[in-house]
Scaffold this motif. Structure first.
Motif, PDB file in Angstrom:
ATOM      1  N   ASP A  94      -0.983  17.306   1.341  1.00 63.38           N
ATOM      2  CA  ASP A  94      -0.894  16.869  -0.052  1.00 63.38           C
ATOM      3  C   ASP A  94      -1.050  15.363  -0.252  1.00 63.38           C
ATOM      4  OD1 ASP A  94      -0.485  19.479  -0.856  1.00 63.38           O
ATOM      5  OD2 ASP A  94       1.696  19.306  -0.895  1.00 63.38           O
ATOM      6  N   MET A  95      -1.292  14.610   0.815  1.00 60.34           N
ATOM      7  CA  MET A  95      -1.401  13.158   0.666  1.00 60.34           C
ATOM      8  C   MET A  95      -2.864  12.775   0.446  1.00 60.34           C
ATOM      9  SD  MET A  95       0.214  10.175   2.998  1.00 60.34           S
ATOM     10  CE  MET A  95      -0.821   8.791   3.407  1.00 60.34           C
ATOM     11  N   SER A  96      -3.146  12.158  -0.692  1.00 62.53           N
ATOM     12  CA  SER A  96      -4.529  11.818  -1.024  1.00 62.53           C
ATOM     13  C   SER A  96      -4.880  10.366  -0.696  1.00 62.53           C
ATOM     14  CB  SER A  96      -4.790  12.078  -2.508  1.00 62.53           C
ATOM     15  OG  SER A  96      -3.906  11.301  -3.294  1.00 62.53           O
ATOM     16  N   ALA A 150       9.641   5.033   0.572  1.00 63.76           N
ATOM     17  CA  ALA A 150      10.666   4.024   0.834  1.00 63.76           C
ATOM     18  C   ALA A 150      11.108   4.228   2.280  1.00 63.76           C
ATOM     19  CB  ALA A 150      11.853   4.191  -0.111  1.00 63.76           C
ATOM     20  N   LEU A 151      11.823   3.274   2.792  1.00 61.29           N
ATOM     21  CA  LEU A 151      12.297   3.427   4.171  1.00 61.29           C
ATOM     22  C   LEU A 151      13.385   4.481   4.284  1.00 61.29           C
ATOM     23  CD1 LEU A 151      12.358  -0.224   5.517  1.00 61.29           C
ATOM     24  CD2 LEU A 151      10.720   1.600   6.019  1.00 61.29           C
ATOM     25  N   ASP A 152      14.334   4.485   3.347  1.00 61.61           N
ATOM     26  CA  ASP A 152      15.528   5.314   3.507  1.00 61.61           C
ATOM     27  C   ASP A 152      15.784   6.325   2.408  1.00 61.61           C
ATOM     28  OD1 ASP A 152      16.459   4.085   5.967  1.00 61.61           O
ATOM     29  OD2 ASP A 152      16.797   2.303   4.750  1.00 61.61           O
ATOM     30  N   LYS A 153      14.829   6.519   1.497  1.00 57.77           N
ATOM     31  CA  LYS A 153      15.054   7.515   0.452  1.00 57.77           C
ATOM     32  C   LYS A 153      13.753   8.224   0.120  1.00 57.77           C
ATOM     33  CE  LYS A 153      14.393   4.503  -3.527  1.00 57.77           C
ATOM     34  NZ  LYS A 153      14.934   4.006  -4.753  1.00 57.77           N
ATOM     35  N   ILE A 154      13.887   9.391  -0.462  1.00 58.57           N
ATOM     36  CA  ILE A 154      12.751  10.197  -0.874  1.00 58.57           C
ATOM     37  C   ILE A 154      12.210   9.621  -2.176  1.00 58.57           C
ATOM     38  CG2 ILE A 154      12.041  12.505  -1.628  1.00 58.57           C
ATOM     39  CD1 ILE A 154      12.912  12.325   1.339  1.00 58.57           C
ATOM     40  N   LYS A 155      10.920   9.463  -2.244  1.00 60.55           N
ATOM     41  CA  LYS A 155      10.231   9.115  -3.484  1.00 60.55           C
ATOM     42  C   LYS A 155       9.209  10.228  -3.698  1.00 60.55           C
ATOM     43  CE  LYS A 155       9.481   4.623  -4.418  1.00 60.55           C
ATOM     44  NZ  LYS A 155       8.991   3.242  -4.248  1.00 60.55           N
ATOM     45  N   VAL A 156       7.979   9.905  -4.020  1.00 62.76           N
ATOM     46  CA  VAL A 156       6.929  10.921  -4.101  1.00 62.76           C
ATOM     47  C   VAL A 156       6.682  11.495  -2.706  1.00 62.76           C
ATOM     48  CG1 VAL A 156       4.476  11.287  -4.621  1.00 62.76           C
ATOM     49  CG2 VAL A 156       5.856   9.822  -6.094  1.00 62.76           C
ATOM     50  N   ARG A 213       0.774  -1.231   0.000  1.00 60.66           N
ATOM     51  CA  ARG A 213       0.000   0.000   0.000  1.00 60.66           C
ATOM     52  C   ARG A 213       0.813   1.291   0.000  1.00 60.66           C
ATOM     53  NH1 ARG A 213      -4.878   0.049  -0.968  1.00 60.66           N
ATOM     54  NH2 ARG A 213      -6.190  -0.276   0.801  1.00 60.66           N
ATOM     55  N   CYS A 214       2.053   1.243   0.464  1.00 59.16           N
ATOM     56  CA  CYS A 214       2.809   2.480   0.678  1.00 59.16           C
ATOM     57  C   CYS A 214       4.028   2.639  -0.233  1.00 59.16           C
ATOM     58  CB  CYS A 214       3.281   2.561   2.131  1.00 59.16           C
ATOM     59  SG  CYS A 214       1.971   2.303   3.339  1.00 59.16           S
ATOM     60  N   ALA A 215       4.625   1.523  -0.623  1.00 54.85           N
ATOM     61  CA  ALA A 215       5.916   1.560  -1.319  1.00 54.85           C
ATOM     62  C   ALA A 215       5.866   2.241  -2.681  1.00 54.85           C
ATOM     63  CB  ALA A 215       6.487   0.147  -1.449  1.00 54.85           C
ATOM     64  N   GLY A 216       4.691   2.436  -3.240  1.00 54.26           N
ATOM     65  CA  GLY A 216       4.602   3.175  -4.496  1.00 54.26           C
ATOM     66  C   GLY A 216       5.052   4.620  -4.342  1.00 54.26           C
ATOM     67  N   TRP A 253      -4.191   9.254  10.606  1.00 56.58           N
ATOM     68  CA  TRP A 253      -3.621   9.775   9.363  1.00 56.58           C
ATOM     69  C   TRP A 253      -3.864   8.811   8.204  1.00 56.58           C
ATOM     70  CZ3 TRP A 253      -1.693  14.043   7.264  1.00 56.58           C
ATOM     71  CH2 TRP A 253      -0.865  13.955   6.149  1.00 56.58           C
ATOM     72  N   LEU A 254      -3.617   7.548   8.426  1.00 57.55           N
ATOM     73  CA  LEU A 254      -3.744   6.576   7.341  1.00 57.55           C
ATOM     74  C   LEU A 254      -5.190   6.317   6.927  1.00 57.55           C
ATOM     75  CD1 LEU A 254      -0.929   4.113   8.391  1.00 57.55           C
ATOM     76  CD2 LEU A 254      -0.912   5.733   6.475  1.00 57.55           C
ATOM     77  N   THR A 255      -6.144   6.609   7.787  1.00 54.36           N
ATOM     78  CA  THR A 255      -7.536   6.423   7.417  1.00 54.36           C
ATOM     79  C   THR A 255      -8.215   7.709   6.959  1.00 54.36           C
ATOM     80  OG1 THR A 255      -8.244   6.617   9.725  1.00 54.36           O
ATOM     81  CG2 THR A 255      -7.865   4.391   8.881  1.00 54.36           C
ATOM     82  N   ASP A 256      -7.690   8.864   7.371  1.00 51.81           N
ATOM     83  CA  ASP A 256      -8.281  10.140   6.960  1.00 51.81           C
ATOM     84  C   ASP A 256      -7.296  11.274   7.235  1.00 51.81           C
ATOM     85  OD1 ASP A 256      -9.871  12.301   6.290  1.00 51.81           O
ATOM     86  OD2 ASP A 256     -11.294  12.018   7.931  1.00 51.81           O
ATOM     87  N   THR A 257      -6.410  11.526   6.283  1.00 49.94           N
ATOM     88  CA  THR A 257      -5.352  12.526   6.479  1.00 49.94           C
ATOM     89  C   THR A 257      -5.904  13.907   6.817  1.00 49.94           C
ATOM     90  OG1 THR A 257      -5.228  13.088   4.115  1.00 49.94           O
ATOM     91  CG2 THR A 257      -3.789  11.319   4.907  1.00 49.94           C
TER      92      THR A 257
END
Length: 91
Positions: free
Chosen positions: A81-83, A24-30, A18-21, A69-73
């Motif tokens: 900005d997290m949808s 990441a644990l140690d780097k910036i992605k989206v 659900r999250c890795a898209g 947060w994970l159920t309703d940011t």
């Protein structure tokens, strides 16, 4: 061969599914890196460009704030900005 949920644990499997898209644990992605997020004040990873709402939020990530947060940011930090949202509390 992929490891089973028993070898990884349900948290890791849920993160990968659900999250890795975006994270990441140690780097910036989206989104920002997730290692050590627990106990950290929201919007404070210097390597990531957060929304103004997250930078100003008086939130520290713990069980309660992360679950909400994970159920309703928007209920935790309006105008972020997290949808993404989890509809299944078991995840």
């Amino acid at each position: 061969m992929a490891a089973s949920a028993k070898e990884h644990g349900p948290g890791r499997d849920a993160f990968e599914k659900r999250c890795a898209g975006c994270h990441a644990l140690d780097k910036i992605k989206v989104g920002p890196a997730m290692r050590s997020v627990y106990g950290r004040k929201a919007g404070q990873d210097a390597q990531f460009t957060y929304s103004d709402a997250l930078k100003a939020a008086p939130v520290t990530w713990d069980d309660s704030t992360l679950d909400r947060w994970l159920t309703d940011t928007e209920s935790v930090i309006p105008d972020n900005d997290m949808s993404f949202r989890l509809n299944d509390p078991a995840e």
